[in-house]
Scaffold this motif. Structure first.
Motif, PDB file in Angstrom:
ATOM      1  N   UNK A  81       0.858  -1.182   0.000  1.00 23.62           N
ATOM      2  CA  UNK A  81       0.000   0.000   0.000  1.00 23.62           C
ATOM      3  C   UNK A  81       0.892   1.228   0.000  1.00 23.62           C
ATOM      4  N   UNK A  82       0.601   2.186  -0.855  1.00 21.24           N
ATOM      5  CA  UNK A  82       1.382   3.409  -0.948  1.00 21.24           C
ATOM      6  C   UNK A  82       1.520   4.043   0.435  1.00 21.24           C
ATOM      7  N   UNK A  83       2.745   4.355   0.805  1.00 21.07           N
ATOM      8  CA  UNK A  83       3.018   4.946   2.100  1.00 21.07           C
ATOM      9  C   UNK A  83       3.395   3.933   3.161  1.00 21.07           C
ATOM     10  N   UNK A  84       3.169   2.641   2.882  1.00 20.40           N
ATOM     11  CA  UNK A  84       3.462   1.586   3.852  1.00 20.40           C
ATOM     12  C   UNK A  84       4.555   0.637   3.378  1.00 20.40           C
ATOM     13  N   UNK A  85       4.999   0.774   2.151  1.00 21.78           N
ATOM     14  CA  UNK A  85       6.028  -0.108   1.616  1.00 21.78           C
ATOM     15  C   UNK A  85       7.390   0.201   2.228  1.00 21.78           C
ATOM     16  N   UNK A  86       8.097  -0.833   2.637  1.00 21.66           N
ATOM     17  CA  UNK A  86       9.433  -0.672   3.206  1.00 21.66           C
ATOM     18  C   UNK A  86      10.412  -0.207   2.125  1.00 21.66           C
ATOM     19  N   UNK A  87      11.467   0.494   2.525  1.00 21.85           N
ATOM     20  CA  UNK A  87      12.423   1.013   1.535  1.00 21.85           C
ATOM     21  C   UNK A  87      12.978  -0.047   0.594  1.00 21.85           C
ATOM     22  N   UNK A  88      13.257  -1.248   1.116  1.00 24.37           N
ATOM     23  CA  UNK A  88      13.828  -2.298   0.275  1.00 24.37           C
ATOM     24  C   UNK A  88      12.831  -2.815  -0.759  1.00 24.37           C
ATOM     25  N   UNK A  89      11.554  -2.697  -0.486  1.00 22.62           N
ATOM     26  CA  UNK A  89      10.532  -3.074  -1.469  1.00 22.62           C
ATOM     27  C   UNK A  89      10.463  -2.006  -2.550  1.00 22.62           C
ATOM     28  N   UNK A  90      10.468  -0.747  -2.142  1.00 20.38           N
ATOM     29  CA  UNK A  90      10.367   0.331  -3.115  1.00 20.38           C
ATOM     30  C   UNK A  90      11.579   0.422  -4.029  1.00 20.38           C
ATOM     31  N   UNK A  91      12.778   0.105  -3.500  1.00 22.04           N
ATOM     32  CA  UNK A  91      13.956   0.174  -4.369  1.00 22.04           C
ATOM     33  C   UNK A  91      14.186  -1.127  -5.143  1.00 22.04           C
ATOM     34  N   UNK A  92      13.332  -2.135  -4.919  1.00 24.32           N
ATOM     35  CA  UNK A  92      13.404  -3.384  -5.677  1.00 24.32           C
ATOM     36  C   UNK A  92      14.482  -4.344  -5.209  1.00 24.32           C
ATOM     37  N   UNK A  93      15.110  -4.072  -4.075  1.00 23.36           N
ATOM     38  CA  UNK A  93      16.186  -4.959  -3.622  1.00 23.36           C
ATOM     39  C   UNK A  93      15.678  -6.175  -2.847  1.00 23.36           C
ATOM     40  N   UNK A  94      14.381  -6.179  -2.504  1.00 24.13           N
ATOM     41  CA  UNK A  94      13.829  -7.306  -1.749  1.00 24.13           C
ATOM     42  C   UNK A  94      12.340  -7.405  -2.018  1.00 24.13           C
ATOM     43  N   UNK A  95      11.847  -8.604  -1.864  1.00 21.92           N
ATOM     44  CA  UNK A  95      10.409  -8.802  -1.862  1.00 21.92           C
ATOM     45  C   UNK A  95       9.883  -8.620  -0.453  1.00 21.92           C
ATOM     46  N   UNK A  96       8.636  -8.968  -0.259  1.00 22.30           N
ATOM     47  CA  UNK A  96       8.028  -8.855   1.064  1.00 22.30           C
ATOM     48  C   UNK A  96       8.640  -9.878   2.015  1.00 22.30           C
ATOM     49  N   UNK A  97       8.934  -9.430   3.221  1.00 19.00           N
ATOM     50  CA  UNK A  97       9.486 -10.286   4.262  1.00 19.00           C
ATOM     51  C   UNK A  97       8.802  -9.926   5.579  1.00 19.00           C
ATOM     52  N   UNK A  98       9.105 -10.669   6.617  1.00 16.20           N
ATOM     53  CA  UNK A  98       8.541 -10.321   7.919  1.00 16.20           C
ATOM     54  C   UNK A  98       9.046  -8.952   8.370  1.00 16.20           C
ATOM     55  N   UNK A  99      10.241  -8.553   7.962  1.00 15.50           N
ATOM     56  CA  UNK A  99      10.757  -7.250   8.366  1.00 15.50           C
ATOM     57  C   UNK A  99      10.155  -6.117   7.537  1.00 15.50           C
ATOM     58  N   UNK A 100       9.745  -6.380   6.303  1.00 15.43           N
ATOM     59  CA  UNK A 100       9.018  -5.344   5.564  1.00 15.43           C
ATOM     60  C   UNK A 100       7.595  -5.213   6.139  1.00 15.43           C
ATOM     61  N   UNK A 101       7.051  -6.339   6.620  1.00 17.90           N
ATOM     62  CA  UNK A 101       5.761  -6.275   7.319  1.00 17.90           C
ATOM     63  C   UNK A 101       5.902  -5.484   8.613  1.00 17.90           C
TER      64      UNK A 101
END
Length: 172
Positions: free
Chosen positions: A37-57
């Motif tokens: 969701x816009x505004x809730x995505x972790x930096x690593x998701x937005x820069x494409x370096x990682x998919x969703x993880x427990x730490x992005x959650x």
């Protein structure tokens, strides 16, 4: 996780909450196919370096907690709210300091509920771990489990107002 898929019981005595619209949750994910969701995505998701993880959650959950308690997004300070539209993209990617950063005041704001009224010391420590150190070092973020503990501790430090039923901190 975002403020739009968390529902809390209307009755203050019910103490129930639900997560809805969880059909896109996965144990792990491909960075190119991650939903957020816009505004809730972790930096690593937005820069494409990682998919969703427990730490992005955990990042999304920390944004949610801050947003719900203070009524502002943790990265949407005055330079974002009063600035050019591109500033919101910078803020959502955590390329700006969060609004309560102790050494970098560029993104401060007086908007929202005063943080000293709604955040305990434990919450402030969790936000610092997530929004300062945890921007680059995901393993240093406060986990969702630690947020549950922090929120329970905060609730334990409140008392109800006999007049209106709202609660207030007796300790911070």
């Amino acid at each position: 996780v975002s403020h739009e898929n968390v529902f809390v019981s209307e009755s203050t005595g019910a103490l129930e909450a639900w997560l809805i619209d969880l059909d896109n949750l996965r144990h792990d994910s491909d960075p190119g196919r991650t939903f957020y969701t816009l505004g809730y995505g972790a930096p690593e998701i937005l820069d494409g370096s990682s998919g969703a993880t427990s730490m992005s959650d955990a990042w999304a959950f920390a944004v949610l907690v801050f947003h719900v308690l203070s009524l502002i997004h943790p990265f949407h300070g005055d330079i974002v709210e009063d600035g050019e539209p591109e500033m919101e993209e910078e803020a959502n990617a955590a390329r700006l300091p969060w609004v309560e950063h102790p050494q970098d005041s560029r993104n401060r704001t007086r908007r929202g509920i005063p943080r000293e009224s709604v955040l305990t010391k434990g919450m402030r420590e969790g936000f610092a771990a997530t929004f300062e150190i945890g921007v680059k070092n995901v393993d240093r973020r406060a986990t969702v489990a630690s947020w549950v503990d922090r929120l329970h501790q905060a609730a334990d430090g409140t008392v109800p107002c006999p007049g209106c039923g709202s609660t207030a901190f007796v300790m911070a």
